[in-house]
Design a protein around this motif. Structure first.
Motif, PDB file in Angstrom:
ATOM      1  N   ALA A 103       0.811  -1.174   0.155  1.00  0.00           N
ATOM      2  CA  ALA A 103      -0.018  -0.133   0.799  1.00  0.00           C
ATOM      3  C   ALA A 103       0.587   1.342  -0.134  1.00  0.00           C
ATOM      4  N   GLU A 104       0.158   2.636  -0.239  1.00  0.00           N
ATOM      5  CA  GLU A 104       1.009   4.091  -0.459  1.00  0.00           C
ATOM      6  C   GLU A 104       1.299   3.940   0.812  1.00  0.00           C
ATOM      7  N   GLU A 105       1.778   4.995   1.544  1.00  0.00           N
ATOM      8  CA  GLU A 105       1.614   5.354   2.428  1.00  0.00           C
ATOM      9  C   GLU A 105       0.801   6.960   2.317  1.00  0.00           C
ATOM     10  N   GLY A 106       0.238   7.535   3.518  1.00  0.00           N
ATOM     11  CA  GLY A 106      -0.477   8.753   3.548  1.00  0.00           C
ATOM     12  C   GLY A 106      -1.566   8.267   4.792  1.00  0.00           C
ATOM     13  N   LYS A 107      -2.140   9.466   4.149  1.00  0.00           N
ATOM     14  CA  LYS A 107      -3.155   9.309   5.370  1.00  0.00           C
ATOM     15  C   LYS A 107      -4.641   9.282   4.516  1.00  0.00           C
ATOM     16  N   SER A 108      -6.063   7.626   5.211  1.00  0.00           N
ATOM     17  CA  SER A 108      -6.625   7.862   4.294  1.00  0.00           C
ATOM     18  C   SER A 108      -7.551   8.813   3.948  1.00  0.00           C
ATOM     19  N   ASN A 109      -7.927   8.441   3.408  1.00  0.00           N
ATOM     20  CA  ASN A 109      -9.569   9.773   3.221  1.00  0.00           C
ATOM     21  C   ASN A 109     -10.738   9.272   3.369  1.00  0.00           C
ATOM     22  N   SER A 110     -11.308  10.189   4.517  1.00  0.00           N
ATOM     23  CA  SER A 110     -12.291   9.177   5.174  1.00  0.00           C
ATOM     24  C   SER A 110     -14.014   9.614   3.762  1.00  0.00           C
ATOM     25  N   LYS A 111     -13.212  10.774   3.322  1.00  0.00           N
ATOM     26  CA  LYS A 111     -14.501  10.839   2.338  1.00  0.00           C
ATOM     27  C   LYS A 111     -14.717   9.508   1.475  1.00  0.00           C
ATOM     28  N   GLY A 112     -13.386   9.548   0.720  1.00  0.00           N
ATOM     29  CA  GLY A 112     -13.281   7.933  -0.215  1.00  0.00           C
ATOM     30  C   GLY A 112     -13.238   7.006   0.774  1.00  0.00           C
ATOM     31  N   ARG A 113     -13.529   6.583   1.859  1.00  0.00           N
ATOM     32  CA  ARG A 113     -13.952   5.159   2.610  1.00  0.00           C
ATOM     33  C   ARG A 113     -15.528   5.826   2.520  1.00  0.00           C
ATOM     34  N   LYS A 114     -16.246   6.889   2.846  1.00  0.00           N
ATOM     35  CA  LYS A 114     -17.657   6.432   2.978  1.00  0.00           C
ATOM     36  C   LYS A 114     -17.933   5.921   0.891  1.00  0.00           C
ATOM     37  N   LEU A 115     -17.373   6.734   0.402  1.00  0.00           N
ATOM     38  CA  LEU A 115     -18.017   6.909  -0.768  1.00  0.00           C
ATOM     39  C   LEU A 115     -17.856   5.257  -1.077  1.00  0.00           C
ATOM     40  N   LYS A 151      -2.084   2.248  -6.170  1.00  0.00           N
ATOM     41  CA  LYS A 151      -2.076   3.666  -7.103  1.00  0.00           C
ATOM     42  C   LYS A 151      -2.827   4.176  -7.081  1.00  0.00           C
ATOM     43  N   ALA A 152      -3.212   5.369  -6.083  1.00  0.00           N
ATOM     44  CA  ALA A 152      -3.992   6.014  -6.364  1.00  0.00           C
ATOM     45  C   ALA A 152      -4.419   7.445  -7.943  1.00  0.00           C
ATOM     46  N   GLY A 153      -2.798   6.971  -8.850  1.00  0.00           N
ATOM     47  CA  GLY A 153      -2.643   7.468  -9.977  1.00  0.00           C
ATOM     48  C   GLY A 153      -3.524   7.313 -10.581  1.00  0.00           C
ATOM     49  N   TYR A 154      -3.437   5.382 -10.701  1.00  0.00           N
ATOM     50  CA  TYR A 154      -3.081   5.188 -12.011  1.00  0.00           C
ATOM     51  C   TYR A 154      -5.210   4.249 -12.005  1.00  0.00           C
ATOM     52  N   THR A 155      -5.410   4.653 -10.036  1.00  0.00           N
ATOM     53  CA  THR A 155      -7.277   4.402  -9.930  1.00  0.00           C
ATOM     54  C   THR A 155      -7.934   5.154 -10.462  1.00  0.00           C
ATOM     55  N   ILE A 187     -13.385  10.548  -7.735  1.00  0.00           N
ATOM     56  CA  ILE A 187     -12.806   9.825  -8.057  1.00  0.00           C
ATOM     57  C   ILE A 187     -11.101  10.226  -7.697  1.00  0.00           C
ATOM     58  N   ALA A 188     -11.346  11.202  -6.976  1.00  0.00           N
ATOM     59  CA  ALA A 188      -9.875  11.310  -5.994  1.00  0.00           C
ATOM     60  C   ALA A 188     -10.017  11.338  -4.916  1.00  0.00           C
ATOM     61  N   ALA A 189     -11.068  11.217  -4.041  1.00  0.00           N
ATOM     62  CA  ALA A 189     -11.004  10.643  -3.259  1.00  0.00           C
ATOM     63  C   ALA A 189     -11.274   9.049  -2.449  1.00  0.00           C
ATOM     64  N   VAL A 190     -12.172   8.652  -3.548  1.00  0.00           N
ATOM     65  CA  VAL A 190     -11.706   7.406  -3.654  1.00  0.00           C
ATOM     66  C   VAL A 190     -10.854   6.467  -3.912  1.00  0.00           C
ATOM     67  N   SER A 191     -10.254   7.074  -5.058  1.00  0.00           N
ATOM     68  CA  SER A 191      -8.502   6.088  -5.050  1.00  0.00           C
ATOM     69  C   SER A 191      -7.468   6.832  -3.946  1.00  0.00           C
ATOM     70  N   GLU A 192      -7.789   7.950  -3.415  1.00  0.00           N
ATOM     71  CA  GLU A 192      -6.870   7.477  -2.816  1.00  0.00           C
ATOM     72  C   GLU A 192      -6.613   7.116  -1.649  1.00  0.00           C
ATOM     73  N   TYR A 193      -8.126   7.055  -1.225  1.00  0.00           N
ATOM     74  CA  TYR A 193      -8.427   5.709   0.088  1.00  0.00           C
ATOM     75  C   TYR A 193      -8.105   3.896  -0.063  1.00  0.00           C
ATOM     76  N   LEU A 194      -8.392   4.310  -1.510  1.00  0.00           N
ATOM     77  CA  LEU A 194      -7.801   3.180  -2.066  1.00  0.00           C
ATOM     78  C   LEU A 194      -6.123   1.904  -1.818  1.00  0.00           C
ATOM     79  N   ALA A 195      -5.341   3.447  -2.164  1.00  0.00           N
ATOM     80  CA  ALA A 195      -4.458   3.164  -2.009  1.00  0.00           C
ATOM     81  C   ALA A 195      -3.692   3.358  -0.613  1.00  0.00           C
ATOM     82  N   THR A 196      -4.635   3.433   0.402  1.00  0.00           N
ATOM     83  CA  THR A 196      -3.445   3.614   1.285  1.00  0.00           C
ATOM     84  C   THR A 196      -3.901   1.975   2.448  1.00  0.00           C
ATOM     85  N   LEU A 197      -5.213   1.083   1.194  1.00  0.00           N
ATOM     86  CA  LEU A 197      -5.258  -0.222   1.458  1.00  0.00           C
ATOM     87  C   LEU A 197      -4.253  -1.392   1.729  1.00  0.00           C
TER      88      LEU A 197
END
Length: 199
Positions: A103-115, A151-155, A187-197
């Motif tokens: 997984a990528e390092e970084g803070k999980s995106n709560s909006k992305g998780r909710k979506l 990777k968030a950019g790819y998603t 798209i940005a929020a869910v991509s960032e969330y998934l990258a950290t899982l």
């Protein structure tokens, strides 16, 4: 809408064909040409290319065959896979799917998780978890890919390609329909969330 989407996911999960098992050791050797972009262990070096480590075998197999048939278009990938046999595909898939996703390092995106978990009833975006699973590890019988650790950019690119119909090789147009209802921020929020899982 959400109910019919979930029902379709469940139906596909029970009806899709299983992927023949390959030899991971042979696949490691055969995947040498893939490793320059996707990484020696399937964790890509850059968001431009997807990580393949831990990916759902049936999904990987379909993508390779779709590049061969032209159902999915990319000049580089088409030239890389055109000479692969069914055995080659099974072996390469067995190798990459057996590797561990980083997984990528970084803070999980709560909006992305909710979506991801609940969708958005106001814009009719269904829950991603309905098809890809609560931990985003995918669904092999249905051929739905693992998203956790991608990777968030790819998603983000994949979702945008589905939204603009630059990519159309999804099962029954499911992802095109979902992505069409997602905003750039979604798209940005869910991509960032998934990258950290890292499940």
């Amino acid at each position: 809408m959400k109910g019919s989407h979930l029902a379709l996911c469940m139906l596909l999960g029970f009806s899709a064909n299983a992927t023949a098992a390959g030899d991971p050791a042979a696949g490691q050797e055969k995947s040498a040409m893939c490793q320059g972009c996707h990484g020696p262990d399937g964790n890509s070096f850059t968001p431009e290319w997807p990580s393949l480590a831990g990916q759902v075998p049936s999904y990987l197999s379909k993508q390779l065959r779709d590049y061969q048939s032209g159902a999915r278009k990319d000049e580089t990938m088409t030239s890389m896979v055109e000479g692969l046999s069914e055995e080659d595909i099974a072996d390469i898939v067995a190798y990459f799917s057996s590797q561990k996703t980083k997984a990528e390092e970084g803070k999980s995106n709560s909006k992305g998780r909710k979506l991801y978990v609940g969708g958005n009833r106001y814009t009719n975006v269904p829950s991603c978890a309905g098809c890809h699973g609560p931990n985003a590890v995918g669904n092999d019988p249905a051929g739905f890919p693992r998203l956790a650790g991608q990777k968030a950019g790819y998603t983000s690119k994949a979702l945008n390609d589905f939204r603009t119909e630059a990519r159309t090789n999804d099962v029954n147009g499911i992802m095109q329909g979902v992505a069409a209802k997602m905003s750039d921020k979604d798209i940005a929020a869910v991509s960032e969330y998934l990258a950290t899982l890292d499940k």
